[in-house]
Write a protein that holds these residues in place. Structure first.
Motif, PDB file in Angstrom:
ATOM      1  N   ILE A 148       8.920 -19.947  -6.347  1.00 29.92           N
ATOM      2  CA  ILE A 148       9.435 -18.729  -5.789  1.00 29.92           C
ATOM      3  C   ILE A 148      10.684 -18.067  -5.683  1.00 29.92           C
ATOM      4  O   ILE A 148      11.490 -18.709  -5.401  1.00 29.92           O
ATOM      5  CB  ILE A 148       8.469 -18.587  -4.080  1.00 29.92           C
ATOM      6  N   SER A 149      10.691 -16.878  -6.438  1.00 28.48           N
ATOM      7  CA  SER A 149      12.382 -16.397  -6.362  1.00 28.48           C
ATOM      8  C   SER A 149      12.605 -16.223  -5.073  1.00 28.48           C
ATOM      9  O   SER A 149      11.817 -15.752  -3.959  1.00 28.48           O
ATOM     10  CB  SER A 149      11.895 -15.060  -7.325  1.00 28.48           C
ATOM     11  N   ARG A 150      14.094 -16.285  -4.860  1.00 29.21           N
ATOM     12  CA  ARG A 150      14.564 -16.050  -3.497  1.00 29.21           C
ATOM     13  C   ARG A 150      14.383 -14.413  -3.160  1.00 29.21           C
ATOM     14  O   ARG A 150      14.205 -14.205  -2.133  1.00 29.21           O
ATOM     15  CB  ARG A 150      16.090 -16.291  -3.571  1.00 29.21           C
ATOM     16  N   PHE A 151      14.470 -13.780  -4.114  1.00 29.36           N
ATOM     17  CA  PHE A 151      14.164 -12.212  -3.933  1.00 29.36           C
ATOM     18  C   PHE A 151      13.099 -11.823  -4.846  1.00 29.36           C
ATOM     19  O   PHE A 151      13.092 -11.414  -5.956  1.00 29.36           O
ATOM     20  CB  PHE A 151      15.539 -11.442  -4.319  1.00 29.36           C
ATOM     21  N   ALA A 152      11.761 -12.279  -4.410  1.00 25.77           N
ATOM     22  CA  ALA A 152      10.762 -12.167  -5.266  1.00 25.77           C
ATOM     23  C   ALA A 152      10.206 -10.674  -5.864  1.00 25.77           C
ATOM     24  O   ALA A 152       9.937 -10.098  -6.795  1.00 25.77           O
ATOM     25  CB  ALA A 152       9.485 -13.041  -4.837  1.00 25.77           C
ATOM     26  N   CYS A 153      10.073  -9.934  -4.830  1.00 27.12           N
ATOM     27  CA  CYS A 153       9.280  -8.679  -5.064  1.00 27.12           C
ATOM     28  C   CYS A 153       9.733  -7.596  -3.792  1.00 27.12           C
ATOM     29  O   CYS A 153      10.159  -8.052  -3.032  1.00 27.12           O
ATOM     30  CB  CYS A 153       7.889  -8.686  -5.221  1.00 27.12           C
ATOM     31  N   ALA A 205       1.110   2.331  -0.996  1.00 31.07           N
ATOM     32  CA  ALA A 205       2.071   1.172  -1.384  1.00 31.07           C
ATOM     33  C   ALA A 205       1.969   0.804  -2.773  1.00 31.07           C
ATOM     34  O   ALA A 205       1.092   0.707  -3.350  1.00 31.07           O
ATOM     35  CB  ALA A 205       1.523   0.104  -0.383  1.00 31.07           C
ATOM     36  N   ARG A 206       3.357   0.672  -3.339  1.00 27.52           N
ATOM     37  CA  ARG A 206       3.317   0.270  -4.397  1.00 27.52           C
ATOM     38  C   ARG A 206       4.372  -0.929  -4.784  1.00 27.52           C
ATOM     39  O   ARG A 206       5.389  -1.032  -3.799  1.00 27.52           O
ATOM     40  CB  ARG A 206       4.070   1.479  -5.466  1.00 27.52           C
ATOM     41  N   ILE A 207       4.251  -1.958  -5.641  1.00 25.45           N
ATOM     42  CA  ILE A 207       4.637  -3.200  -5.894  1.00 25.45           C
ATOM     43  C   ILE A 207       5.573  -2.968  -7.046  1.00 25.45           C
ATOM     44  O   ILE A 207       5.348  -2.717  -8.065  1.00 25.45           O
ATOM     45  CB  ILE A 207       4.018  -4.297  -5.882  1.00 25.45           C
ATOM     46  N   TYR A 208       6.730  -3.728  -6.884  1.00 26.60           N
ATOM     47  CA  TYR A 208       7.704  -3.895  -8.060  1.00 26.60           C
ATOM     48  C   TYR A 208       8.562  -5.372  -7.987  1.00 26.60           C
ATOM     49  O   TYR A 208       8.515  -5.905  -6.913  1.00 26.60           O
ATOM     50  CB  TYR A 208       9.083  -2.905  -7.774  1.00 26.60           C
ATOM     51  N   ALA A 209       8.496  -5.920  -9.156  1.00 27.40           N
ATOM     52  CA  ALA A 209       9.201  -7.301  -9.259  1.00 27.40           C
ATOM     53  C   ALA A 209      10.553  -7.281  -8.795  1.00 27.40           C
ATOM     54  O   ALA A 209      11.425  -6.237  -9.121  1.00 27.40           O
ATOM     55  CB  ALA A 209       9.081  -7.708 -10.608  1.00 27.40           C
ATOM     56  N   ALA A 210      11.172  -8.222  -8.334  1.00 25.90           N
ATOM     57  CA  ALA A 210      12.397  -8.457  -7.796  1.00 25.90           C
ATOM     58  C   ALA A 210      12.790  -7.450  -6.666  1.00 25.90           C
ATOM     59  O   ALA A 210      12.301  -6.775  -6.409  1.00 25.90           O
ATOM     60  CB  ALA A 210      13.454  -8.045  -8.915  1.00 25.90           C
ATOM     61  N   GLY A 211      13.779  -8.406  -5.831  1.00 23.09           N
ATOM     62  CA  GLY A 211      14.275  -7.602  -4.602  1.00 23.09           C
ATOM     63  C   GLY A 211      15.866  -7.469  -4.568  1.00 23.09           C
ATOM     64  O   GLY A 211      16.564  -8.420  -5.130  1.00 23.09           O
TER      65      GLY A 211
END
Length: 445
Positions: A138-143, A155-161
């Motif tokens: 799991i990425s440290r800043f996943a989404c 609500a909309r989702i984006y990859a990376a945080g």
């Protein structure tokens, strides 16, 4: 970090209720984490309207290693996404404040920008520690999820945080490209996958198709493997807008998105408790020992099965009390233990291996496991009685709920998919599609 209380009550009104956009529930946890929900690390996370908007939107684009690009990266008050094209070329996209949206970030990091800390789910293990896996995928800043602050609160989702410096860095090896309109986009290392169910999240729900979401929120077909550098094909007819029942996979944990409206229609823990009491009030009996069986309290916690615990032969569905007869040599040595093995509110009765028995009612041979009620109400597609059990774990829920989850191919590892129990994340098995109808015997008197 914020809490809904921050936005709750004005001095002139005591009736103001915070606006809830929805909730994220992690698959594999039956109501709470093994060691309890604490802070930002828990089995479910509610997204509430923030006191002040914190959303961001793309603005200025800087090319190469210009002073403006370097300034955008080093500015702690400026959100930016950096796309490294080569050792000498970089594109930096500045992001500016968006007063119309609230942003929520999910990832493995415990740094302050992460609102919901998610660690790798270990299937069937409800006693794992809170320590994140050394080999976490799991990425440290996943989404990140952006919610519109005005109805219908999309609500909309984006990859990376964004990290603590308000930056997102896509290195040389990350999949990235320039879009036809001159903008940049890319994918994270292990990707963020989303599946929207067909027919909403209801008893008529059917699985949708897994897609990958890019850093800018575009939708793509899946890569050959999770970390392949070649992106899939863009699917322009589909959206990164979350709907009730959308599944989000972070390569190590899968989250279910439920809208506030969907949760309002869903069964509550109180309703599940009433159904439990209804089953127990019917005084089901072990057909051999004639002892009365009873499902333990939903609040009882993670313990070993008690003496009244219902057990089931997963091959046929006949429900019994615990007994140690009918042992068969299966694999290595005798399969029966002298005492009931551990299970729990979240863990179920293990994987069934080494506990194959012959049902005294119908002679069917198969796993023999304790039954546990599914306590996470958000996983139910209807409010019907719990009549079916997943195999091999023994978690019990309604027929439509069992049928729905048995059809969902959940990502596993970097390139495989399989159906799993939503309450403990164990891969489903058995000849009946991964679940069985329970056959109870009523009292003889």
């Amino acid at each position: 970090m914020y809490s809904p209380e921050q936005e709750t009550i004005s001095t002139t009104s005591s009736t103001k209720v915070p606006v809830k956009y929805g909730e994220l529930i992690v698959l594999g946890y039956n109501g709470s984490l093994p060691n309890g929900d604490r802070g930002r690390r828990k089995s479910r996370f509610a997204l509430y309207k923030r006191p002040k908007a914190n959303g961001v939107k793309p603005s200025t684009v800087h090319v190469a290693c210009s002073p403006q690009a370097a300034k955008a990266i080093s500015n702690k008050d400026q959100h930016s996404i950096s796309y490294t094209l080569s050792r000498v070329q970089m594109v930096v996209v500045e992001y500016t404040h968006d007063c119309n949206t609230d942003m929520f970030q999910i990832g493995r990091s415990t740094e302050s920008p992460i609102d919901f800390v998610v660690t790798d789910t270990v299937a069937g293990s409800q006693s794992n520690t809170d320590a994140p896996s050394v080999q976490s995928t799991i990425s440290r800043f996943a989404c990140r999820i952006k919610c519109q602050r005005s109805p219908p609160y999309t609500a909309r989702i984006y990859a990376a945080g964004f990290d603590s410096s308000k930056n997102i860095f896509l290195g040389e090896k990350a999949a990235k490209w320039r879009t036809p309109d001159g903008q940049m986009d890319g994918l994270t290392t292990n990707g963020v996958l989303v599946m929207h169910p067909r027919n909403g999240f209801s008893q008529d729900s059917k699985p949708g198709v897994w897609r990958e979401i890019s850093v800018c929120g575009n939708v793509f077909t899946l890569r050959e493997t999770r970390s392949a550098q070649q992106r899939g094909k863009m699917v322009e007819t589909e959206s990164h807008e979350l709907v009730d029942g959308s599944l989000i996979d972070l390569c190590g944990a899968t989250l279910l998105w439920r809208t506030a409206e969907g949760l309002a229609r869903a069964p509550t823990l109180k309703h599940l408790e009433a159904l439990r009491q209804e089953i127990n009030a019917a005084r089901p009996q072990c057909p051999v020992g004639f002892n009365t069986l009873a499902f333990p309290s939903l609040q009882r916690g993670k313990e070993t099965p008690d003496e009244k615990q219902p057990w089931v032969y997963l091959q046929c569905g006949h429900v019994h009390g615990y007994h140690d007869w009918g042992s068969r040599r299966h694999g290595r040595g005798l399969t029966a233990a002298a005492a009931p093995p551990g299970g729990g509110n979240g863990g179920g009765g293990g994987n069934g291996e080494g506990r194959h028995r012959e049902c005294p009612m119908c002679r069917a041979r198969g796993p023999y496991v304790p039954l546990w009620l599914g306590c996470e109400a958000a996983f139910y597609v209807d409010a019907a009685p719990p009549t079916h059990a997943f195999g091999p774990c023994g978690h019990v829920c309604s027929e439509k709920t069992a049928a729905f989850w048995s059809q969902i191919p959940l990502p596993h590892g970097t390139h495989t998919f399989h159906a799993a129990c939503p309450f403990c994340a164990q891969q489903l098995s058995g000849e009946r599609g991964g679940f069985v109808r329970l056959i109870f015997q009523g009292p003889l008197d």
